[in-house]
Design an enzyme around this catalytic site. Structure first.
Site, PDB file in Angstrom:
ATOM      1  N   GLU A  68       0.824  -1.219   0.000  1.00 25.40           N
ATOM      2  CA  GLU A  68       0.000   0.000   0.000  1.00 25.40           C
ATOM      3  C   GLU A  68       0.856   1.266   0.000  1.00 25.40           C
ATOM      4  O   GLU A  68       0.386   2.351   0.361  1.00 25.40           O
ATOM      5  CB  GLU A  68      -0.939  -0.016   1.208  1.00 25.40           C
ATOM      6  CG  GLU A  68      -1.915  -1.180   1.192  1.00 25.40           C
ATOM      7  CD  GLU A  68      -2.777  -1.227   2.440  1.00 25.40           C
ATOM      8  OE1 GLU A  68      -3.620  -0.325   2.603  1.00 25.40           O
ATOM      9  OE2 GLU A  68      -2.594  -2.152   3.253  1.00 25.40           O
ATOM     10  N   TYR A 108      -9.356   4.070  -4.649  1.00 21.35           N
ATOM     11  CA  TYR A 108      -8.414   5.179  -4.757  1.00 21.35           C
ATOM     12  C   TYR A 108      -8.434   5.951  -6.076  1.00 21.35           C
ATOM     13  O   TYR A 108      -7.881   7.049  -6.131  1.00 21.35           O
ATOM     14  CB  TYR A 108      -6.997   4.665  -4.475  1.00 21.35           C
ATOM     15  CG  TYR A 108      -6.898   4.063  -3.098  1.00 21.35           C
ATOM     16  CD1 TYR A 108      -7.109   4.838  -1.971  1.00 21.35           C
ATOM     17  CD2 TYR A 108      -6.632   2.710  -2.915  1.00 21.35           C
ATOM     18  CE1 TYR A 108      -7.043   4.286  -0.694  1.00 21.35           C
ATOM     19  CE2 TYR A 108      -6.557   2.151  -1.653  1.00 21.35           C
ATOM     20  CZ  TYR A 108      -6.775   2.947  -0.546  1.00 21.35           C
ATOM     21  OH  TYR A 108      -6.721   2.401   0.715  1.00 21.35           O
ATOM     22  N   ARG A 118     -11.534   3.187  11.032  1.00 22.16           N
ATOM     23  CA  ARG A 118     -12.669   3.009  10.117  1.00 22.16           C
ATOM     24  C   ARG A 118     -13.071   1.544  10.114  1.00 22.16           C
ATOM     25  O   ARG A 118     -12.222   0.663   9.920  1.00 22.16           O
ATOM     26  CB  ARG A 118     -12.300   3.424   8.688  1.00 22.16           C
ATOM     27  CG  ARG A 118     -13.513   3.483   7.745  1.00 22.16           C
ATOM     28  CD  ARG A 118     -13.105   3.529   6.293  1.00 22.16           C
ATOM     29  NE  ARG A 118     -12.623   2.239   5.806  1.00 22.16           N
ATOM     30  CZ  ARG A 118     -11.416   2.023   5.316  1.00 22.16           C
ATOM     31  NH1 ARG A 118     -10.529   2.993   5.241  1.00 22.16           N
ATOM     32  NH2 ARG A 118     -11.068   0.812   4.891  1.00 22.16           N
ATOM     33  N   ASP A 150     -15.294  -1.464   8.340  1.00 20.11           N
ATOM     34  CA  ASP A 150     -15.931  -1.853   7.083  1.00 20.11           C
ATOM     35  C   ASP A 150     -16.995  -2.898   7.389  1.00 20.11           C
ATOM     36  O   ASP A 150     -16.731  -3.865   8.122  1.00 20.11           O
ATOM     37  CB  ASP A 150     -14.901  -2.425   6.114  1.00 20.11           C
ATOM     38  CG  ASP A 150     -13.850  -1.402   5.719  1.00 20.11           C
ATOM     39  OD1 ASP A 150     -14.160  -0.195   5.752  1.00 20.11           O
ATOM     40  OD2 ASP A 150     -12.717  -1.801   5.381  1.00 20.11           O
ATOM     41  N   GLU A 159     -13.982  -5.758   9.192  1.00 21.39           N
ATOM     42  CA  GLU A 159     -12.680  -5.488   9.776  1.00 21.39           C
ATOM     43  C   GLU A 159     -12.602  -4.033  10.229  1.00 21.39           C
ATOM     44  O   GLU A 159     -13.449  -3.206   9.885  1.00 21.39           O
ATOM     45  CB  GLU A 159     -11.553  -5.789   8.791  1.00 21.39           C
ATOM     46  CG  GLU A 159     -11.577  -4.963   7.526  1.00 21.39           C
ATOM     47  CD  GLU A 159     -10.481  -5.383   6.548  1.00 21.39           C
ATOM     48  OE1 GLU A 159      -9.396  -4.759   6.594  1.00 21.39           O
ATOM     49  OE2 GLU A 159     -10.696  -6.330   5.768  1.00 21.39           O
ATOM     50  N   ASN A 196      -9.899  -0.776  10.342  1.00 26.14           N
ATOM     51  CA  ASN A 196      -8.664  -0.197   9.818  1.00 26.14           C
ATOM     52  C   ASN A 196      -8.155   0.837  10.818  1.00 26.14           C
ATOM     53  O   ASN A 196      -8.832   1.833  11.079  1.00 26.14           O
ATOM     54  CB  ASN A 196      -8.920   0.471   8.467  1.00 26.14           C
ATOM     55  CG  ASN A 196      -9.412  -0.510   7.430  1.00 26.14           C
ATOM     56  OD1 ASN A 196      -8.621  -1.115   6.722  1.00 26.14           O
ATOM     57  ND2 ASN A 196     -10.728  -0.687   7.331  1.00 26.14           N
TER      58      ASN A 196
END
Length: 326
Positions: free
Chosen positions: A21, A215, A254, A256, A270, A272
């Protein structure tokens, strides 16, 4: 003229790094560094390599803004380096970061805390590639990656699992998480200082919220607040706060989630611990919907890092933006 909130403070922004990433982190780091400069800070942009400890020992920043994503930067490793150096840093600590990055371990912790998570389990990638380990549709994902890197959807009627699992170029670890596919809405909830902001409904352009959908500009449509029943909306907020607390997270995270609107099933996929801060990222968008612009969000995250050892924040209010600060 009054000084800016971060005047006189030296902030090292950790960006780039060693993970898959890296490119996303470079963008997040650039955006945050620019904001910190607007807020008056002296900013050092640090592309985090294996010499990170030596670089930071020489720089001696007041605080590190961790804008790294993925392995090494988000999984407790860099956090351990910063703890050893005695440096304040943003976002979650060593244990919470390590737990959240490991999907199998975090699911066990979340389930024990009463958070609804998908079924499934952890499998060796070669075992998962030989034959279906559960009836399709299901999702295959690396156990410790983010940004949907290495994720595959196996649809109903598929003859065999993804061949990519045994590819020579596979770099995402030997274990993969396989979960039943939950149809319905793709959701995200930002949590700031332990309190959920709102729920975003995500509509990917390609039908799957993959790396490009996350993105690329126009890769997905974000609807804030999500279009869903009030009871399910409130449950999404509550589950996200529970997950943040159960993993021991700090600062901004965050969650999800998926919501099967036909069967009224909501699951948390999950958490983040270092959500993206790019122009297409969800947490800055949710903060803006709450009246907190990007610079104030970055300021709060930085202040939160300062406040952890009892030394107090940088600015005078010490409040979560959007609560009572003007």
């Amino acid at each position: 003229m009054a000084s800016l909130p971060l005047s006189g403070h030296h902030v090292a922004v950790l960006l780039g790094g060693l993970s898959s990433e890296r490119e996303v982190s470079l963008v997040s780091g650039r955006e945050c560094a620019d904001a910190l400069e607007r807020l008056g800070a002296k900013v050092s942009r640090v592309d985090a390599g294996r010499d990170l400890a030596q670089v930071l020992a020489k720089l001696k920043p007041d605080v590190c803004f961790n804008a790294l994503h993925g392995a090494w930067g988000e999984d407790g490793c860099v956090q351990g380096v910063l703890e050893t150096l005695g440096l304040r840093y943003t976002h979650s600590g060593v244990l919470a970061s390590a737990l959240a990055m490991d999907k199998a371990k975090s699911k066990a912790v979340l389930a024990a805390a009463g958070v609804t998570v998908p079924g499934g389990g952890l499998y060796n990638r070669f075992e998962a590639a030989r034959a279906h380990v559960m009836a399709p549709p299901y999702v295959v994902k690396p156990n410790a990656e983010g940004s949907s890197v290495g994720v595959f959807l196996v649809f109903e009627g598929a003859n065999r699992p993804p061949g990519e699992l045994t590819a020579p170029g596979w770099t995402y670890g030997e274990d993969v998480m396989i979960e039943p596919y939950i149809r319905g809405l793709e959701l995200a909830v930002g949590v700031m200082d332990g309190k959920a902001m709102t729920v975003t409904e995500i509509i990917p352009r390609t039908g799957f919220y993959d790396y490009e959908a996350k993105y690329e500009v126009g890769g997905s449509q974000h609807i804030v607040p999500a279009r869903m029943p009030a009871a399910a909306f409130e449950k999404a907020l509550r589950l996200s706060e529970q997950a943040h607390a159960a993993l021991g997270c700090r600062g901004v995270t965050r969650a999800d989630l998926r919501y099967d609107d036909i069967n009224d099933i909501l699951v948390l996929l999950e958490v983040n611990t270092q959500p993206g801060m790019t122009p297409t990222s969800l947490v800055p968008e949710q903060a803006a919907a709450q009246g907190v612009d990007f610079d104030r969000l970055v300021l709060w995250i930085t202040e939160d890092a300062y406040a952890r050892d009892g030394a107090g924040g940088i600015a005078s209010s010490g409040e979560t933006p959007g609560e009572s600060a003007s």
